[in-house]
Design an enzyme around this catalytic site. Structure first.
Site, PDB file in Angstrom:
ATOM      1  CE  LYS A 105     -37.540  -7.936  -7.280  1.00  0.00           C
ATOM      2  NZ  LYS A 105     -38.536  -7.136  -8.031  1.00  0.00           N
TER       3      LYS A 105
HETATM    4  O1  G3P Z   1     -38.016  -2.961  -9.632  1.00  0.00           O
HETATM    5  C1  G3P Z   1     -38.563  -2.279  -8.546  1.00  0.00           C
HETATM    6  C2  G3P Z   1     -39.619  -1.372  -9.023  1.00  0.00           C
HETATM    7  O2  G3P Z   1     -40.730  -2.094  -9.474  1.00  0.00           O
HETATM    8  C3  G3P Z   1     -40.004  -0.309  -8.095  1.00  0.00           C
HETATM    9  O3  G3P Z   1     -40.222   0.778  -8.890  1.00  0.00           O
HETATM   10  O4  G3P Z   1     -41.120   2.949  -9.487  1.00  0.00           O
HETATM   11  O5  G3P Z   1     -42.265   1.532  -7.731  1.00  0.00           O
HETATM   12  O6  G3P Z   1     -40.091   2.646  -7.253  1.00  0.00           O
HETATM   13  P1  G3P Z   1     -40.969   2.035  -8.303  1.00  0.00           P
END
Ligand code: G3P
Length: 222
Positions: free
Chosen positions: A87
Protein backbone atom coordinates in the site's frame (compact mmCIF):
# COMPACT_ATOMS: atom_id res chain seq x y z
CA UNK A 1 -17.85 -7.16 -5.66
CA UNK A 2 -15.05 -8.19 -3.32
CA UNK A 3 -15.32 -7.73 0.46
CA UNK A 4 -12.26 -6.81 2.48
CA UNK A 5 -12.15 -6.09 6.20
CA UNK A 6 -10.39 -2.87 7.23
CA UNK A 7 -8.64 -3.78 10.47
CA UNK A 8 -5.49 -5.25 11.98
CA UNK A 9 -7.49 -6.94 14.75
CA UNK A 10 -7.05 -10.72 14.44
CA UNK A 11 -10.28 -11.54 16.30
CA UNK A 12 -12.31 -9.35 13.97
CA UNK A 13 -10.59 -10.81 10.91
CA UNK A 14 -11.43 -14.30 12.22
CA UNK A 15 -15.07 -13.34 12.80
CA UNK A 16 -15.39 -11.89 9.28
CA UNK A 17 -13.65 -14.94 7.79
CA UNK A 18 -16.06 -17.27 9.55
CA UNK A 19 -18.94 -15.53 7.80
CA UNK A 20 -17.56 -17.05 4.60
CA UNK A 21 -17.65 -13.82 2.61
CA UNK A 22 -14.16 -12.42 3.19
CA UNK A 23 -11.92 -11.75 0.18
CA UNK A 24 -9.08 -9.87 1.83
CA UNK A 25 -7.83 -7.46 4.48
CA UNK A 26 -6.62 -3.86 4.43
CA UNK A 27 -4.58 -2.26 7.18
CA UNK A 28 -2.87 1.05 7.63
CA UNK A 29 -0.36 2.46 10.16
CA UNK A 30 -3.19 3.83 12.34
CA UNK A 31 -4.95 0.46 12.44
CA UNK A 32 -1.68 -1.30 13.34
CA UNK A 33 -1.02 1.26 16.09
CA UNK A 34 -4.58 0.73 17.41
CA UNK A 35 -3.67 -2.92 18.03
CA UNK A 36 -0.50 -1.80 19.84
CA UNK A 37 1.81 -3.24 17.18
CA UNK A 38 5.11 -1.43 16.76
CA UNK A 39 8.64 -2.18 15.57
CA UNK A 40 9.49 -3.69 12.18
CA UNK A 41 9.76 -7.28 13.42
CA UNK A 42 6.40 -7.16 15.24
CA UNK A 43 4.68 -5.47 12.33
CA UNK A 44 6.00 -8.10 9.90
CA UNK A 45 5.04 -10.92 12.29
CA UNK A 46 1.52 -9.50 12.48
CA UNK A 47 1.21 -9.29 8.69
CA UNK A 48 2.40 -12.89 8.48
CA UNK A 49 -0.30 -13.94 10.94
CA UNK A 50 -2.97 -12.15 8.89
CA UNK A 51 -1.69 -13.73 5.65
CA UNK A 52 -1.87 -17.18 7.24
CA UNK A 53 -5.50 -16.56 8.25
CA UNK A 54 -6.82 -15.18 4.96
CA UNK A 55 -6.08 -16.43 1.43
CA UNK A 56 -7.04 -13.20 -0.34
CA UNK A 57 -5.14 -9.95 -0.80
CA UNK A 58 -3.68 -8.36 2.35
CA UNK A 59 -2.70 -4.70 2.07
CA UNK A 60 0.42 -3.71 4.03
CA UNK A 61 1.33 -0.03 3.98
CA UNK A 62 4.78 1.48 3.60
CA UNK A 63 5.87 4.16 6.07
CA UNK A 64 8.64 5.67 3.91
CA UNK A 65 7.75 8.68 1.79
CA UNK A 66 10.75 8.65 -0.56
CA UNK A 67 11.05 6.41 -3.65
CA UNK A 68 14.05 4.42 -2.48
CA UNK A 69 12.62 3.84 0.98
CA UNK A 70 9.22 2.81 -0.39
CA UNK A 71 10.77 0.31 -2.80
CA UNK A 72 12.98 -1.22 -0.08
CA UNK A 73 10.09 -1.42 2.37
CA UNK A 74 7.67 -2.70 -0.27
CA UNK A 75 10.07 -5.46 -1.33
CA UNK A 76 10.40 -6.56 2.32
CA UNK A 77 6.63 -6.53 2.82
CA UNK A 78 6.01 -8.40 -0.45
CA UNK A 79 8.51 -11.02 0.74
CA UNK A 80 6.35 -11.86 3.78
CA UNK A 81 3.74 -13.78 1.78
CA UNK A 82 2.45 -14.14 -1.77
CA UNK A 83 -0.84 -12.43 -0.95
CA UNK A 84 0.71 -9.17 0.31
CA UNK A 85 -0.35 -6.06 -1.59
CA UNK A 86 1.95 -3.10 -0.98
CA UNK A 87 0.00 0.00 0.00
CA UNK A 88 1.49 3.26 -1.21
CA UNK A 89 0.23 6.84 -0.71
CA UNK A 90 -0.57 8.95 -3.77
CA UNK A 91 2.38 11.33 -3.53
CA UNK A 92 5.02 12.04 -6.19
CA UNK A 93 7.48 9.37 -5.03
CA UNK A 94 4.52 7.08 -4.41
CA UNK A 95 3.60 7.19 -8.11
CA UNK A 96 7.20 6.36 -9.04
CA UNK A 97 7.18 3.50 -6.54
CA UNK A 98 3.85 2.20 -7.88
CA UNK A 99 5.32 2.11 -11.39
CA UNK A 100 8.40 0.29 -10.07
CA UNK A 101 6.29 -2.29 -8.21
CA UNK A 102 4.15 -2.80 -11.35
CA UNK A 103 7.26 -3.40 -13.48
CA UNK A 104 8.54 -5.86 -10.90
CA UNK A 105 5.33 -7.86 -10.54
CA UNK A 106 4.40 -6.66 -7.04
CA UNK A 107 0.70 -5.93 -6.39
CA UNK A 108 -0.16 -2.49 -5.05
CA UNK A 109 -2.93 -0.52 -3.40
CA UNK A 110 -2.71 3.22 -3.96
CA UNK A 111 -4.06 4.88 -0.82
CA UNK A 112 -5.21 8.28 0.47
CA UNK A 113 -7.02 9.00 -2.80
CA UNK A 114 -9.48 11.90 -2.73
CA UNK A 115 -9.82 12.89 -6.39
CA UNK A 116 -10.28 11.34 -9.82
CA UNK A 117 -7.10 13.09 -10.97
CA UNK A 118 -5.14 11.11 -8.34
CA UNK A 119 -6.98 7.95 -9.38
CA UNK A 120 -5.89 8.44 -13.03
CA UNK A 121 -2.24 8.74 -11.99
CA UNK A 122 -2.54 5.60 -9.85
CA UNK A 123 -4.03 3.67 -12.77
CA UNK A 124 -1.37 4.95 -15.19
CA UNK A 125 1.28 3.69 -12.75
CA UNK A 126 -0.40 0.29 -12.90
CA UNK A 127 -1.81 0.13 -9.34
CA UNK A 128 -3.72 -3.07 -8.67
CA UNK A 129 -6.16 -1.21 -6.43
CA UNK A 130 -6.96 2.44 -5.84
CA UNK A 131 -8.46 3.42 -2.48
CA UNK A 132 -10.76 6.46 -2.40
CA UNK A 133 -11.56 7.38 1.24
CA UNK A 134 -15.33 7.79 1.09
CA UNK A 135 -16.06 8.63 4.73
CA UNK A 136 -13.31 11.23 4.90
CA UNK A 137 -14.60 12.88 1.71
CA UNK A 138 -18.09 13.02 3.27
CA UNK A 139 -16.56 14.50 6.45
CA UNK A 140 -15.50 17.55 4.40
CA UNK A 141 -19.07 18.00 3.07
CA UNK A 142 -18.19 16.61 -0.37
CA UNK A 143 -19.81 13.48 -1.74
CA UNK A 144 -17.67 10.37 -1.54
CA UNK A 145 -20.07 8.45 -3.74
CA UNK A 146 -19.88 10.87 -6.65
CA UNK A 147 -16.10 10.43 -6.46
CA UNK A 148 -16.49 6.65 -6.84
CA UNK A 149 -18.93 7.12 -9.72
CA UNK A 150 -16.63 9.53 -11.58
CA UNK A 151 -13.61 7.28 -11.08
CA UNK A 152 -15.57 4.23 -12.28
CA UNK A 153 -16.71 6.11 -15.39
CA UNK A 154 -13.22 7.31 -16.25
CA UNK A 155 -11.72 3.86 -15.70
CA UNK A 156 -14.40 2.29 -17.93
CA UNK A 157 -13.96 4.89 -20.69
CA UNK A 158 -10.18 4.55 -20.62
CA UNK A 159 -10.08 0.79 -20.11
CA UNK A 160 -7.95 0.96 -16.95
CA UNK A 161 -7.63 -2.36 -15.12
CA UNK A 162 -7.06 -0.85 -11.66
CA UNK A 163 -9.79 -1.94 -9.25
CA UNK A 164 -11.66 0.68 -7.25
CA UNK A 165 -11.46 -0.22 -3.58
CA UNK A 166 -13.92 1.92 -1.60
CA UNK A 167 -12.28 2.68 1.77
CA UNK A 168 -13.12 4.72 4.87
CA UNK A 169 -16.50 3.01 4.88
CA UNK A 170 -18.47 4.02 7.96
CA UNK A 171 -21.78 2.15 7.69
CA UNK A 172 -23.67 -0.48 5.73
CA UNK A 173 -25.40 2.15 3.56
CA UNK A 174 -21.96 3.22 2.32
CA UNK A 175 -21.40 -0.37 1.16
CA UNK A 176 -24.64 -0.42 -0.83
CA UNK A 177 -23.88 2.96 -2.40
CA UNK A 178 -20.31 1.95 -3.24
CA UNK A 179 -21.68 -1.15 -5.00
CA UNK A 180 -24.23 0.94 -6.87
CA UNK A 181 -21.65 3.48 -8.00
CA UNK A 182 -19.22 0.96 -9.45
CA UNK A 183 -16.71 0.04 -6.70
CA UNK A 184 -15.01 -3.29 -7.39
CA UNK A 185 -14.13 -3.82 -3.73
CA UNK A 186 -15.28 -2.43 -0.39
CA UNK A 187 -13.09 -2.52 2.69
CA UNK A 188 -15.11 -2.12 5.84
CA UNK A 189 -14.93 -2.30 9.60
CA UNK A 190 -16.58 -5.44 10.98
CA UNK A 191 -19.40 -3.29 12.39
CA UNK A 192 -20.39 -2.15 8.87
CA UNK A 193 -20.31 -5.72 7.52
CA UNK A 194 -22.47 -6.99 10.38
CA UNK A 195 -24.67 -3.90 10.06
CA UNK A 196 -25.73 -5.20 6.64
CA UNK A 197 -27.66 -7.95 8.42
CA UNK A 198 -29.87 -5.57 10.36
CA UNK A 199 -33.52 -5.17 9.50
CA UNK A 200 -36.27 -4.94 12.11
CA UNK A 201 -38.69 -6.94 9.93
CA UNK A 202 -36.19 -9.83 9.83
CA UNK A 203 -36.13 -9.92 13.65
CA UNK A 204 -39.92 -9.60 13.94
CA UNK A 205 -40.44 -12.24 11.23
CA UNK A 206 -38.02 -14.70 12.82
CA UNK A 207 -39.58 -14.28 16.27
CA UNK A 208 -43.01 -15.01 14.77
CA UNK A 209 -41.79 -18.06 12.84
CA UNK A 210 -40.19 -19.49 15.98
CA UNK A 211 -43.23 -18.71 18.16
CA UNK A 212 -45.61 -20.33 15.64
CA UNK A 213 -43.35 -23.38 15.39
CA UNK A 214 -43.25 -23.68 19.19
CA UNK A 215 -47.02 -23.33 19.50
CA UNK A 216 -47.68 -25.96 16.80
CA UNK A 217 -45.27 -28.40 18.46
CA UNK A 218 -46.78 -27.85 21.91
CA UNK A 219 -50.25 -28.62 20.44
CA UNK A 220 -49.07 -31.77 18.63
CA UNK A 221 -47.26 -33.11 21.72
CA UNK A 222 -50.48 -32.78 23.85
O1 G3P B 1 -9.26 2.12 4.63
C1 G3P B 1 -9.00 3.40 5.11
C2 G3P B 1 -9.60 3.55 6.44
O2 G3P B 1 -8.91 2.77 7.38
C3 G3P B 1 -9.77 4.93 6.91
O3 G3P B 1 -10.96 4.92 7.57
O4 G3P B 1 -12.65 5.71 9.13
O5 G3P B 1 -10.21 6.31 9.46
O6 G3P B 1 -11.54 7.34 7.62
P1 G3P B 1 -11.35 6.13 8.50
Amino acid sequence: MKFFIDTANLEQIKEAKELGILDGVTTNPSLMAKEGISGTANVERHYRAICEMVDGDISAEVISTDFKGMVEEGKRLAGIAENIVVKVPIIKDGVKALAWFTENGISTNCTLVFSTAQAILAAKAGATYVSPFIGRVDDTNWDGMSLIREMAEVYAIQGFDTEILAASIRNSRHIVQAALNGADVVTCPLSSILGMLNHPLTNIGLEKFLADHKKANEVSSN
